[in-house]
Write a protein that holds these residues in place. Structure first.
Motif, PDB file in Angstrom:
ATOM      1  N   THR A  67       0.174  -3.181   8.889  1.00  0.00           N
ATOM      2  CA  THR A  67      -0.156  -3.984   7.720  1.00  0.00           C
ATOM      3  C   THR A  67       0.869  -3.702   6.643  1.00  0.00           C
ATOM      4  O   THR A  67       1.681  -2.761   6.773  1.00  0.00           O
ATOM      5  N   HIS A  68       0.878  -4.493   5.600  1.00  0.00           N
ATOM      6  CA  HIS A  68       1.775  -4.220   4.475  1.00  0.00           C
ATOM      7  C   HIS A  68       1.348  -2.910   3.816  1.00  0.00           C
ATOM      8  O   HIS A  68       0.157  -2.697   3.541  1.00  0.00           O
ATOM      9  N   VAL A  69       2.318  -2.019   3.555  1.00  0.00           N
ATOM     10  CA  VAL A  69       2.017  -0.732   2.931  1.00  0.00           C
ATOM     11  C   VAL A  69       3.007  -0.468   1.799  1.00  0.00           C
ATOM     12  O   VAL A  69       4.149  -0.937   1.822  1.00  0.00           O
ATOM     13  N   LEU A  93       8.515   1.751  -2.250  1.00  0.00           N
ATOM     14  CA  LEU A  93       8.979   0.913  -1.145  1.00  0.00           C
ATOM     15  C   LEU A  93       7.831   0.045  -0.662  1.00  0.00           C
ATOM     16  O   LEU A  93       6.733   0.560  -0.387  1.00  0.00           O
ATOM     17  N   GLU A  94       8.061  -1.240  -0.545  1.00  0.00           N
ATOM     18  CA  GLU A  94       7.068  -2.172  -0.016  1.00  0.00           C
ATOM     19  C   GLU A  94       7.489  -2.528   1.412  1.00  0.00           C
ATOM     20  O   GLU A  94       8.573  -3.079   1.629  1.00  0.00           O
ATOM     21  N   ILE A  95       6.657  -2.179   2.388  1.00  0.00           N
ATOM     22  CA  ILE A  95       7.030  -2.302   3.796  1.00  0.00           C
ATOM     23  C   ILE A  95       6.105  -3.302   4.484  1.00  0.00           C
ATOM     24  O   ILE A  95       4.881  -3.147   4.481  1.00  0.00           O
ATOM     25  N   ASP A  96       6.693  -4.323   5.084  1.00  0.00           N
ATOM     26  CA  ASP A  96       5.925  -5.340   5.793  1.00  0.00           C
ATOM     27  C   ASP A  96       5.504  -4.839   7.175  1.00  0.00           C
ATOM     28  O   ASP A  96       6.099  -3.890   7.717  1.00  0.00           O
ATOM     29  N   PRO A  97       4.489  -5.454   7.773  1.00  0.00           N
ATOM     30  CA  PRO A  97       4.026  -5.024   9.099  1.00  0.00           C
ATOM     31  C   PRO A  97       5.162  -5.022  10.119  1.00  0.00           C
ATOM     32  O   PRO A  97       5.960  -5.964  10.190  1.00  0.00           O
ATOM     33  N   GLY A  98       5.269  -3.947  10.899  1.00  0.00           N
ATOM     34  CA  GLY A  98       6.251  -3.849  11.964  1.00  0.00           C
ATOM     35  C   GLY A  98       7.616  -3.364  11.535  1.00  0.00           C
ATOM     36  O   GLY A  98       8.435  -2.969  12.388  1.00  0.00           O
ATOM     37  N   VAL A  99       7.929  -3.384  10.230  1.00  0.00           N
ATOM     38  CA  VAL A  99       9.216  -2.888   9.747  1.00  0.00           C
ATOM     39  C   VAL A  99       9.217  -1.361   9.812  1.00  0.00           C
ATOM     40  O   VAL A  99       8.263  -0.717   9.370  1.00  0.00           O
ATOM     41  N   THR A 100      10.265  -0.766  10.345  1.00  0.00           N
ATOM     42  CA  THR A 100      10.304   0.687  10.495  1.00  0.00           C
ATOM     43  C   THR A 100      10.874   1.356   9.253  1.00  0.00           C
ATOM     44  O   THR A 100      11.831   0.855   8.636  1.00  0.00           O
ATOM     45  N   LEU A 101      10.275   2.469   8.895  1.00  0.00           N
ATOM     46  CA  LEU A 101      10.833   3.385   7.898  1.00  0.00           C
ATOM     47  C   LEU A 101      11.470   4.534   8.664  1.00  0.00           C
ATOM     48  O   LEU A 101      10.794   5.207   9.457  1.00  0.00           O
ATOM     49  N   ARG A 102      12.751   4.763   8.435  1.00  0.00           N
ATOM     50  CA  ARG A 102      13.469   5.827   9.144  1.00  0.00           C
ATOM     51  C   ARG A 102      14.073   6.789   8.134  1.00  0.00           C
ATOM     52  O   ARG A 102      14.716   6.361   7.162  1.00  0.00           O
ATOM     53  N   SER A 146       1.684   9.263  17.765  1.00  0.00           N
ATOM     54  CA  SER A 146       0.574   9.586  16.857  1.00  0.00           C
ATOM     55  C   SER A 146       0.216   8.374  16.013  1.00  0.00           C
ATOM     56  O   SER A 146       1.092   7.593  15.601  1.00  0.00           O
ATOM     57  N   ARG A 147      -1.091   8.207  15.747  1.00  0.00           N
ATOM     58  CA  ARG A 147      -1.588   7.142  14.895  1.00  0.00           C
ATOM     59  C   ARG A 147      -2.335   7.755  13.711  1.00  0.00           C
ATOM     60  O   ARG A 147      -3.200   8.603  13.913  1.00  0.00           O
ATOM     61  N   LEU A 148      -2.002   7.311  12.534  1.00  0.00           N
ATOM     62  CA  LEU A 148      -2.606   7.845  11.320  1.00  0.00           C
ATOM     63  C   LEU A 148      -3.317   6.734  10.564  1.00  0.00           C
ATOM     64  O   LEU A 148      -2.678   5.757  10.141  1.00  0.00           O
ATOM     65  N   PRO A 149      -4.630   6.846  10.357  1.00  0.00           N
ATOM     66  CA  PRO A 149      -5.341   5.833   9.568  1.00  0.00           C
ATOM     67  C   PRO A 149      -4.968   5.915   8.094  1.00  0.00           C
ATOM     68  O   PRO A 149      -4.710   6.997   7.559  1.00  0.00           O
ATOM     69  N   ILE A 150      -4.932   4.773   7.454  1.00  0.00           N
ATOM     70  CA  ILE A 150      -4.656   4.683   6.018  1.00  0.00           C
ATOM     71  C   ILE A 150      -5.966   4.433   5.294  1.00  0.00           C
ATOM     72  O   ILE A 150      -6.762   3.585   5.705  1.00  0.00           O
ATOM     73  N   GLY A 151      -6.202   5.159   4.227  1.00  0.00           N
ATOM     74  CA  GLY A 151      -7.428   4.992   3.459  1.00  0.00           C
ATOM     75  C   GLY A 151      -7.388   3.757   2.577  1.00  0.00           C
ATOM     76  O   GLY A 151      -6.343   3.116   2.402  1.00  0.00           O
ATOM     77  N   PRO A 152      -8.514   3.407   2.001  1.00  0.00           N
ATOM     78  CA  PRO A 152      -8.558   2.255   1.084  1.00  0.00           C
ATOM     79  C   PRO A 152      -7.725   2.522  -0.161  1.00  0.00           C
ATOM     80  O   PRO A 152      -7.630   3.653  -0.642  1.00  0.00           O
ATOM     81  N   ALA A 153      -7.103   1.471  -0.667  1.00  0.00           N
ATOM     82  CA  ALA A 153      -6.269   1.609  -1.855  1.00  0.00           C
ATOM     83  C   ALA A 153      -7.126   2.034  -3.046  1.00  0.00           C
ATOM     84  O   ALA A 153      -8.223   1.500  -3.253  1.00  0.00           O
ATOM     85  N   PRO A 154      -6.656   2.992  -3.837  1.00  0.00           N
ATOM     86  CA  PRO A 154      -7.430   3.413  -5.011  1.00  0.00           C
ATOM     87  C   PRO A 154      -7.374   2.358  -6.109  1.00  0.00           C
ATOM     88  O   PRO A 154      -6.592   1.402  -6.049  1.00  0.00           O
ATOM     89  N   ARG A 155      -8.199   2.528  -7.120  1.00  0.00           N
ATOM     90  CA  ARG A 155      -8.239   1.584  -8.235  1.00  0.00           C
ATOM     91  C   ARG A 155      -7.015   1.727  -9.138  1.00  0.00           C
ATOM     92  O   ARG A 155      -6.650   0.797  -9.858  1.00  0.00           O
ATOM     93  N   THR A 156      -6.395   2.914  -9.107  1.00  0.00           N
ATOM     94  CA  THR A 156      -5.223   3.140  -9.940  1.00  0.00           C
ATOM     95  C   THR A 156      -4.025   2.390  -9.380  1.00  0.00           C
ATOM     96  O   THR A 156      -3.966   2.061  -8.199  1.00  0.00           O
TER      97      THR A 156
END
Length: 286
Positions: A67-69, A93-102, A146-156
């Motif tokens: 997902t976008h992160v 950094l705004e990363i679209d789904p599937g784009v790799t961060l290296r 490895s798979r890491l779940p992302i938590g819900p975005a905070p209000r800040t």
């Protein structure tokens, strides 16, 4: 929402600001070795400072998300790329789904931090998501797949888009308070004379130092010290005379005398010192 780990370098672990309140059960605090860099990464993406992120030793990490992160990389300045496009260090950094961060291998420093908006949402163990490499508590070190779940975005929301990068000097100067066992040495002030160098025996438990120049740290006697508690930043001296500065995953007790304790503000800087880094101690006024 999930982060997928494609590649890791020497070591990558999940870290937050550690677990409090378990010393009486034999469990150390752990958490990010460089707490300031973790806090900064979280602030850049709009997280509370104690959210879990990825601590990367030297670099070599490759990941993508489904997902976008929103991501930030701080700490040791490893060159970062989105696919093949270079991007700024300590920036949002705004990363679209599937784009790799290296992350390439860092030119200086030792540990980089990758924070994602919402935090790494692995289960808490004893109140923390941190991996303690000494006790084995917490999520396993990351590996390809490895798979890491992302938590819900905070209000800040993020309040800055770019932060100043940290300087890693050729000679690192840190301040330490003498004691509590300085009387176990013939000349405890020898710690503050001359220079030391970080040895290859350094990890999240502690940084071992070798003498470059100056007098040795010699014990006043061969007596045994009863086991006692040790704090983050303690400079413990085994019989070899090579001091060990305790870092995030340090044991909570020790049997060797502690000649001094590094001030808390300088512990993060030692956590970024790689083998071969020259170091000298300044004596704090108590």
């Amino acid at each position: 929402m999930t982060i997928f780990i494609e590649r890791v370098g020497p070591l990558a672990t999940v870290q937050d600001l550690g677990r409090d309140g378990w010393f009486d059960s034999g469990v150390g605090h752990s958490g990010a070795a460089d707490r300031a860099s973790l806090r900064l990464a979280n602030r850049l993406v709009g997280n509370p400072e104690d959210f879990a992120a990825i601590e990367v030793l030297l670099g070599g990490l490759v990941l993508h998300a489904d997902t976008h992160v929103t991501v930030a990389v701080t700490g040791a300045p490893a060159a970062a790329y989105l696919d093949n496009m270079p991007v700024g260090h300590a920036s949002v950094l705004e990363i679209d789904p599937g784009v790799t961060l290296r992350l390439d291998y860092a030119r200086s420093g030792l540990r980089s931090y990758v924070a994602v908006r919402g935090g790494i949402d692995v289960p808490k163990i004893l109140g923390s998501r941190s991996r303690d490499t000494l006790s084995g508590i917490g999520p396993e070190p990351l590996r390809p797949g490895s798979r890491l779940p992302i938590g819900p975005a905070p209000r800040t929301l993020p309040t800055v888009e770019l932060a100043p990068t940290t300087d890693y000097p050729d000679l690192l100067t840190v301040t330490a308070l003498l004691g509590p066992r300085d009387d176990w040495f013939t000349d405890a002030d020898a710690l503050f004379r001359g220079h030391w160098v970080v040895s290859v025996d350094t990890d999240r438990v502690g940084a071992r130092l070798d003498r470059v120049d100056g007098p040795p740290l010699s014990r006043a006697s061969a007596a045994e010290l009863p086991t006692e508690g040790v704090a983050l930043g303690s400079v413990q001296v085994p019989p070899s005379g090579q001091p060990i500065v305790f870092l995030a995953d340090h044991p909570i007790t020790g049997g060797y005398p502690v000649v001094a304790v590094v001030l808390d503000a300088d512990v993060d800087r030692i956590a970024q010192a790689r083998p071969g880094q020259r170091l000298r101690f300044l004596r704090a006024v108590s």
